[in-house]
Design a protein around this motif. Structure first.
Motif: not given
Lengths: 528, 356
Positions: B11, B14-15, B18
């Motif tokens: 989490g 991931l950004p 992305l």
């Protein structure tokens, strides 16, 4: 704070833009510029207009009857009138179809289509108007009306020219909520077979798993919402009115003479059709099927799931709505209007789109929260923020800012002014908003299915599961408990907001002792 | 706990990555002959797995409980519509907490598989199931079979009136009498089969004729069967097992209902046999999900479906549901379920005909 709330409301919108931008403007236009989309737009908008107008008539009319007239039986009716809100639209529509099948031998005359959808949606949506308007009417200072009456204005002219304008923010807010609810509703229109945007979005998703088509259609829904918000904003331009007293006293009920029985009759018809039809169907299901017993083992868990998730959702939503609502009411201006309007944008989106956007948000940004009750509560906040914002804003609009100014001039800090003056004055509105969110969250289905913690049940998901394979007898206890549980906060709020005089079972006592029953909203009514 | 930490880490990262989310990684090469336990990481069972179920809880929970008491592996289950579940899986992508996906139809499994989210199944598993009822690339298998039928009211329709083909249902003698559920995946698969077998034009014509013949439109198969039983509709196109659910709900034997099943003969499109099936989602840290597939395809698992949901078994050597013709005796159309992937064209055709 207000910005944080707006961010929550705009999450689904950001997701929509992100996803549709992937496809490019050309492909968006190709999907949107079709005859079908034009037809869907026409159907969705006409349904929203018809239902909203009907909701305004029933909602304002019944609110006025129970708060301002001597209609017999108005105390119990005031509570019962709010109850249809506790009936999920998918349950309502299904029970209407199954009851109408009892009478109709001709299958082609089935209860479906535009008229059926408009009727069912009106009967289960008008409380969005009724509740805030009744709460506002109960709090509005009657002295202006008394002045108008003493100067010779008739009761009807007083109602139209003095009373209703004072509660106009509540009427406009309620009407807006009803319109947006109609745009977002899936349950009723799908069962009653009316092709609206929401149904088209669900169809695109459920058949062919076509997310891009579904999300593209959802962007059109956002544009429609913007149009409705713009239209509603124009009706508000005259500006808010503030009442002048800090604590209102109940108005003297208007004596309707023999017409008071007509009033009771009309209210009873509304309550009976809205609640009686589902009650009849549920009773038949219980009697006819063999699966009812299976519900009792698990109904406790499901009830707990519903209560805990909805309560958390309501608390979170109200916490986020408070700054937006107060800002909109106290500092009217372009920015606050923009923030308030933003809160409404996600409200017209179908639950499945908001659910998917939070799935996306959950797995990409907030993975530890994914499939926890917290993310579900966030989804409820995103979906239902306007319910609380409208309640807070209309309560704050009625609480005179002069009191805050006086407190400030006497040296109170802004924080103290907020906790000692603003908050107590807006609490009834906050309570009503919290209850609305709580009730609506209890019956929400598509986003709940997508976001609930694995293994958690709510009454709505169990209801869905049982009806999914035709076990109506098993579904009936869940539906009944859902309505029964939702009835409790409704009752509390109806009492607390002063629609029914607190501490008095006899509605007429308020005439003899008008000041003794004045609501003193000093204790928190966050959520029952 | 380990899972939570891992997810939290993903989490956090991931950004950043992305934008780089492209096609998913190829799954590890299929083990030829290696069992699931030794495939992949070869990790020991951790005794728990997460299942996304697009099938109704009332129908599958008992067999999942049997699996747990048999193997000691706990199953965390999410229930939702097959379509919503597929949409959720596609949205979750590689971050999905799911280990396995149980779907109501082949189309949903195909959609999830097409995004590379399903693992290859071992050859032994695929060998248990006829080729027609599994994915061509070996990423999902059928668990149960369900046949399309015409459910008819025995008072309103005599046996010699029963049509030999779905084509006849657009004729004047059936005007206003036939129930269909156009939003339902099973109806759409059947229309897709018609397109594949008889061509686009024939399917479009049939849909237009059907729409012009005043059909009784319902949301779900179950509603059609209930309405046929009550006499509100004379007949309806549904999957065969809804009749048994109605009988169970009413607490009567299936023969006592006023609704009976007509299997279209001669390989008619109306006799399409579709499946409910399962695929393994994402990297398999252990063999728990594979153990579930194994169990559901074992004699015990398959017997459950035959007896409790009245569906056809996928493995050899088991009798079909009592009172129904055997799966091998059904005169099914000659079609591969893998050819039914193109749902979009079907949906736009159904929409065009005015049925959606």
């Amino acid at each position: 704070m207000a910005l944080a709330a707006t961010a929550v409301a705009l999450l689904p919108l950001g997701y929509l833009l992100l996803r549709t931008a992937e496809g490019g403007l050309a492909s968006w236009w190709e999907t949107v510029a079709t005859e079908r989309v034009a037809r869907l737009t026409a159907t969705s908008l006409s349904l929203a207009v018809v239902v909203t107008v009907a909701c305004l008539v029933i909602g304002v009319g019944s609110a006025w009857l129970v708060t301002r007239s001597n209609t017999p039986g108005r105390a119990p009716l005031a509570v019962l009138l709010a109850l249809p809100l506790a009936v999920p639209s998918y349950v309502a529509a299904f029970t209407w179809v199954s009851v109408s099948d009892l009478w109709s031998g001709d299958p082609s005359a089935r209860f479906e289509g535009f008229g059926a959808a408009a009727l069912v949606l009106t009967l289960y949506t008008y409380p969005y108007v009724y509740l805030p308007v009744a709460a506002a009417l109960a709090r509005v200072d009657p002295s202006q009306e008394e002045v108008a009456r003493s100067l010779g204005r008739g009761p009807w002219r007083t109602l139209l020219t003095v009373t209703l304008p004072q509660v106009r923010p509540a009427i406009a807010g309620g009407g807006l909520l009803a319109a947006l609810y109609v745009l977002a509703d899936f349950g009723a229109v799908s069962i009653l077979r009316l092709d609206t945007f929401t149904r088209a979005i669900f169809t695109a998703l459920s058949s062919g798993f076509n997310r891009s088509m579904a999300l593209t259609l959802a962007t059109v829904l956002v544009l429609l919402t913007l149009g409705i918000l713009w239209g509603e904003g124009r009706t508000r331009r005259a500006g808010a009115r503030f009442s002048t007293a800090s604590v209102s006293r109940p108005a003297t009920p208007l004596d309707l003479g023999p017409w008071r029985f007509v009033g009771t009759g009309a209210l009873v018809v509304v309550v009976l059709t809205a609640l009686g039809v589902p009650a009849l169907s549920l009773a038949r299901w219980m009697a006819a099927g063999s699966s009812a017993g299976q519900a009792w083992d698990r109904i406790g868990d499901a009830a707990w799931g519903s209560l805990s998730a909805s309560l958390l959702g309501a608390l979170l939503t109200v916490a986020l709505a408070l700054p937006v609502g107060l800002l909109a009411a106290r500092h009217p201006g372009r920015l606050s209007a923009l923030l308030e309007r933003a809160a409404y944008l996600a409200h017209a989106l179908p639950g499945v789109v908001v659910g998917l956007s939070l799935v996306f948000f959950g797995v990409t940004v907030a993975l530890p929260l994914y499939q926890t009750t917290w993310l579900l509560a966030l989804a409820y906040a995103s979906l239902f923020l306007p319910l609380a914002v409208a309640a807070v804003a209309s309560a704050a609009a009625q609480a005179p800012p002069s009191l805050e100014e006086a407190a400030q001039s006497l040296g109170s800090s802004p924080a103290r002014v907020f906790t000692r003056v603003t908050l107590p004055l807006t609490l009834p509105g906050i309570g009503a908003g919290a209850a609305l969110v709580f009730l609506t969250a209890m019956k929400e289905l598509p986003a709940t299915l997508l976001l609930r913690p694995t293994g958690m049940d709510t009454l709505a998901t169990r209801l869905w599961s049982a009806t999914g394979i035709g076990r109506y007898a098993e579904a009936a206890p869940y539906a009944l408990l859902l309505v029964a549980l939702a009835a409790v906060p409704t009752w509390v709020v109806v009492r607390r907001t002063g629609i029914v005089p607190a501490g008095s079972g006899a509605p007429r006592s308020d005439r003899s002792v008008p000041t003794a029953t004045a609501p003193a909203p000093a204790e928190p009514v966050v959520s029952p | 706990m380990i899972r939570v930490t891992r997810l939290a880490l993903v989490g956090a990262l991931l950004p950043l990555t992305l934008a780089a989310c492209g096609p998913t990684e190829e799954p590890a090469p299929a083990s030829d002959g290696g069992t699931a336990d030794t495939a992949e990481s070869g990790a020991e069972s951790d005794g728990t797995l997460t299942l996304y179920s697009g099938r109704n809880e009332e129908l599958v929970q008992p067999v999942l409980d049997d699996f747990t008491s048999e193997t000691g592996i706990e199953v965390e289950i999410r229930y939702a519509d097959t379509a919503a579940m597929a949409a959720q899986l596609l949205e979750e992508g590689e971050n999905s907490p799911a280990d396995a996906f149980l779907a109501q139809d082949a189309g949903a499994l195909g959609a999830v598989s097409a995004e590379g989210l399903l693992q290859d199944l071992p050859q032994e598993t695929l060998d248990l199931v006829p080729d027609t009822y599994e994915s061509a690339d070996g990423t999902w298998v059928g668990l149960t079979g369900r046949s399309r039928v015409l459910a008819y009211n025995t008072q309103a329709v005599s046996e010699d009136e029963l049509p030999a083909s779905v084509q006849e249902l657009t004729g004047p003698e059936w005007t206003g009498r036939v129930g269909v559920a156009p939003t339902n995946a099973s109806f759409q698969s059947f229309v897709t089969a018609m397109r594949v077998l008889e061509g686009e034009d024939a399917a479009a014509t049939w849909l237009a004729d059907l729409a012009a013949n005043d059909p009784q439109i319902r949301e779900k198969n179950g509603e059609i069967v209930a309405d046929v039983d009550s006499g509100a509709i004379d007949a309806g196109l549904v999957n065969h097992y809804y009749l048994y659910e109605l009988a169970a709900e009413k607490g009567v034997a299936p023969e006592e209902l006023d609704v009976a099943l007509h299997f279209f003969p001669g390989g008619d499109t109306g006799a399409l046999v579709n499946i409910s099936g399962m695929g393994l989602v994402g990297e398999q840290a252990d063999g728990d999900a594979q153990a579930l597939v194994d169990y559901l395809l074992s004699e015990a698992g398959q017997t459950y479906f035959v007896e409790q949901t009245s569906e056809y078994p996928m493995i050899e050597g088991l009798e079909g549901p009592a009172g129904l013709p055997a799966l091998k005796d059904l005169e099914t159309p000659d079609i591969d379920l893998n050819d039914l992937e193109d749902l979009q064209t079907t949906i736009s055709m159904i929409t065009e005909a005015g049925l959606l």
